[in-house]
Scaffold this motif. Structure first.
Motif, short mmCIF file in Angstrom:
data_model
loop_
_atom_site.label_atom_id
_atom_site.label_comp_id
_atom_site.label_asym_id
_atom_site.label_seq_id
_atom_site.Cartn_x
_atom_site.Cartn_y
_atom_site.Cartn_z
N ILE A 58 10.43 -35.32 -14.19
CA ILE A 58 10.53 -34.61 -12.91
C ILE A 58 9.34 -33.68 -12.72
CG2 ILE A 58 11.86 -32.83 -11.70
CD1 ILE A 58 14.39 -34.17 -12.90
N GLU A 59 8.97 -32.95 -13.75
CA GLU A 59 7.83 -32.03 -13.65
C GLU A 59 6.53 -32.79 -13.43
OE1 GLU A 59 7.71 -29.28 -16.90
OE2 GLU A 59 9.70 -28.50 -16.43
N HIS A 60 6.38 -33.95 -14.07
CA HIS A 60 5.16 -34.74 -13.87
C HIS A 60 5.07 -35.26 -12.43
CE1 HIS A 60 1.83 -37.39 -14.67
NE2 HIS A 60 2.51 -38.38 -14.11
N LYS A 61 6.19 -35.73 -11.89
CA LYS A 61 6.19 -36.19 -10.50
C LYS A 61 5.85 -35.06 -9.55
CE LYS A 61 9.31 -40.13 -10.88
NZ LYS A 61 10.60 -40.70 -10.45
N HIS A 62 6.40 -33.88 -9.83
CA HIS A 62 6.10 -32.72 -8.98
C HIS A 62 4.62 -32.37 -9.08
CE1 HIS A 62 6.70 -28.98 -6.85
NE2 HIS A 62 6.08 -28.35 -7.81
N TRP A 63 4.07 -32.34 -10.28
CA TRP A 63 2.65 -32.03 -10.47
C TRP A 63 1.78 -33.05 -9.75
CZ3 TRP A 63 -0.93 -35.13 -13.04
CH2 TRP A 63 -2.17 -34.56 -13.27
N ARG A 64 2.12 -34.34 -9.88
CA ARG A 64 1.33 -35.40 -9.23
C ARG A 64 1.41 -35.25 -7.71
NH1 ARG A 64 3.23 -41.13 -10.75
NH2 ARG A 64 4.93 -40.43 -9.43
N GLY A 116 -4.92 -40.70 -6.06
CA GLY A 116 -4.16 -41.90 -5.75
C GLY A 116 -3.14 -41.70 -4.65
N PRO A 117 -2.31 -42.66 -4.48
CA PRO A 117 -2.26 -43.97 -5.11
C PRO A 117 -3.29 -44.91 -4.51
CG PRO A 117 -0.54 -43.85 -3.48
CD PRO A 117 -1.22 -42.50 -3.51
N HIS A 118 -3.37 -46.08 -5.08
CA HIS A 118 -4.38 -47.05 -4.67
C HIS A 118 -4.22 -47.46 -3.20
CE1 HIS A 118 -7.43 -50.08 -5.14
NE2 HIS A 118 -6.61 -50.98 -4.64
N ASN A 165 -5.94 -40.91 11.79
CA ASN A 165 -4.50 -41.06 12.05
C ASN A 165 -3.86 -42.08 11.11
OD1 ASN A 165 -4.48 -39.13 14.05
ND2 ASN A 165 -4.78 -40.61 15.71
N ALA A 166 -4.56 -43.18 10.83
CA ALA A 166 -4.04 -44.17 9.88
C ALA A 166 -3.91 -43.55 8.49
CB ALA A 166 -4.95 -45.40 9.85
N PHE A 167 -4.88 -42.72 8.12
CA PHE A 167 -4.81 -42.03 6.83
C PHE A 167 -3.61 -41.10 6.79
CE2 PHE A 167 -5.60 -38.21 4.35
CZ PHE A 167 -5.81 -38.77 3.10
N ILE A 168 -3.39 -40.36 7.87
CA ILE A 168 -2.27 -39.42 7.92
C ILE A 168 -0.93 -40.15 7.78
CG2 ILE A 168 -1.01 -37.84 9.45
CD1 ILE A 168 -3.77 -36.97 10.52
N ILE A 169 -0.79 -41.28 8.45
CA ILE A 169 0.46 -42.05 8.37
C ILE A 169 0.70 -42.53 6.94
CG2 ILE A 169 1.53 -44.22 9.08
CD1 ILE A 169 0.20 -43.74 11.86
N GLU A 170 -0.34 -43.07 6.31
CA GLU A 170 -0.20 -43.56 4.94
C GLU A 170 0.05 -42.42 3.96
OE1 GLU A 170 0.37 -46.41 2.19
OE2 GLU A 170 0.02 -46.78 4.32
N ALA A 171 -0.62 -41.29 4.17
CA ALA A 171 -0.42 -40.13 3.29
C ALA A 171 1.00 -39.60 3.41
CB ALA A 171 -1.43 -39.03 3.62
N ALA A 172 1.54 -39.60 4.62
CA ALA A 172 2.93 -39.15 4.81
C ALA A 172 3.90 -40.07 4.07
CB ALA A 172 3.27 -39.10 6.30
N LYS A 173 3.64 -41.38 4.09
CA LYS A 173 4.50 -42.31 3.35
C LYS A 173 4.45 -42.02 1.86
CE LYS A 173 3.89 -46.22 6.49
NZ LYS A 173 3.26 -47.55 6.61
N PRO A 178 9.07 -40.35 -3.57
CA PRO A 178 8.86 -39.67 -4.85
C PRO A 178 8.42 -40.59 -5.98
CG PRO A 178 11.19 -39.89 -4.41
CD PRO A 178 10.47 -40.40 -3.18
N ASP A 179 8.56 -41.91 -5.80
CA ASP A 179 8.20 -42.83 -6.87
C ASP A 179 6.76 -43.32 -6.80
OD1 ASP A 179 10.71 -42.67 -8.05
OD2 ASP A 179 11.51 -44.19 -6.71
N LEU A 180 6.04 -42.96 -5.77
CA LEU A 180 4.63 -43.38 -5.67
C LEU A 180 3.73 -42.41 -6.38
CD1 LEU A 180 4.26 -44.73 -2.06
CD2 LEU A 180 4.26 -46.00 -4.15
#
Length: 180
Positions: A58-64, A116-118, A165-173, A178-180
């Motif tokens: 959980i802490e690693h996911k939060h840090w990432r 990331g992610p890729h 805008n495309a970057f913003i949409i992908e970044a929001a996803k 939480p698994d990405l």
């Protein structure tokens, strides 16, 4: 001797040569208790290790997620800086501000590649490429401040904004999952 006569009789009775006294009952109960304590200790040990592993994950996911959020914010600030430099070019015709802003944008894109992610790399690359094309149009063919016709200016601006805008949409996803 014994205070209770029944206990005295039970302690002295033998069945088939085996002396079953109160001590055997206490010994058996003690054995069951020890086995129960060992089982409880093993369960507590396994549960504790699992809790530590889960907490670490959980802490690693939060840090990432926090690192990604910071990289995305820096990228957006750099993109805004480039668009401001484009607007300043209209009055100053100096490409120096736009050049510095493009360098900052490229550095922020490197931060995106690291965090990331890729799936977000192509989106960030599109923003940087659109800004690079815009910068080349501002510089002109020989590195001198050029003239950008209004239609070309509008198209270049639209390309940068659409890529952003495309970057913003992908970044929001990415930030919502939480698994990405």
């Amino acid at each position: 001797m014994y205070i209770i006569p029944f206990v005295a009789q039970a302690a002295e009775k033998k069945k088939d040569g085996f002396d079953f006294t109160e001590a055997w009952g206490v010994t058996f109960a003690s054995g069951v208790t020890v086995l129960g304590m060992i089982l409880a200790a093993w369960i507590a040990y396994r549960a504790g290790r699992r809790q530590v592993a889960d907490q670490g994950l959980i802490e690693h996911k939060h840090w990432r997620r926090q690192n990604r959020l910071e990289a995305y914010k820096q990228f957006m600030v750099a993109t805004d800086g480039f668009t401001e430099a484009m607007d300043k070019w209209r009055t100053t015709r100096s490409t120096a501000n736009a050049g510095r802003a493009l360098e900052a944008l490229a550095a922020a894109e490197a931060g995106i590649r690291l965090s990331g992610p890729h799936s977000l790399h192509p989106q960030a690359n599109k923003v940087t490429k659109a800004a690079g094309v815009f910068y080349q149009a501002l510089r002109g063919p020989v590195g001198m401040p050029g003239f950008v016709p209004p239609r070309r200016w509008a198209q270049l601006t639209r390309d940068v904004i659409d890529a952003q805008n495309a970057f913003i949409i992908e970044a929001a996803k990415v930030l919502d999952d939480p698994d990405l």
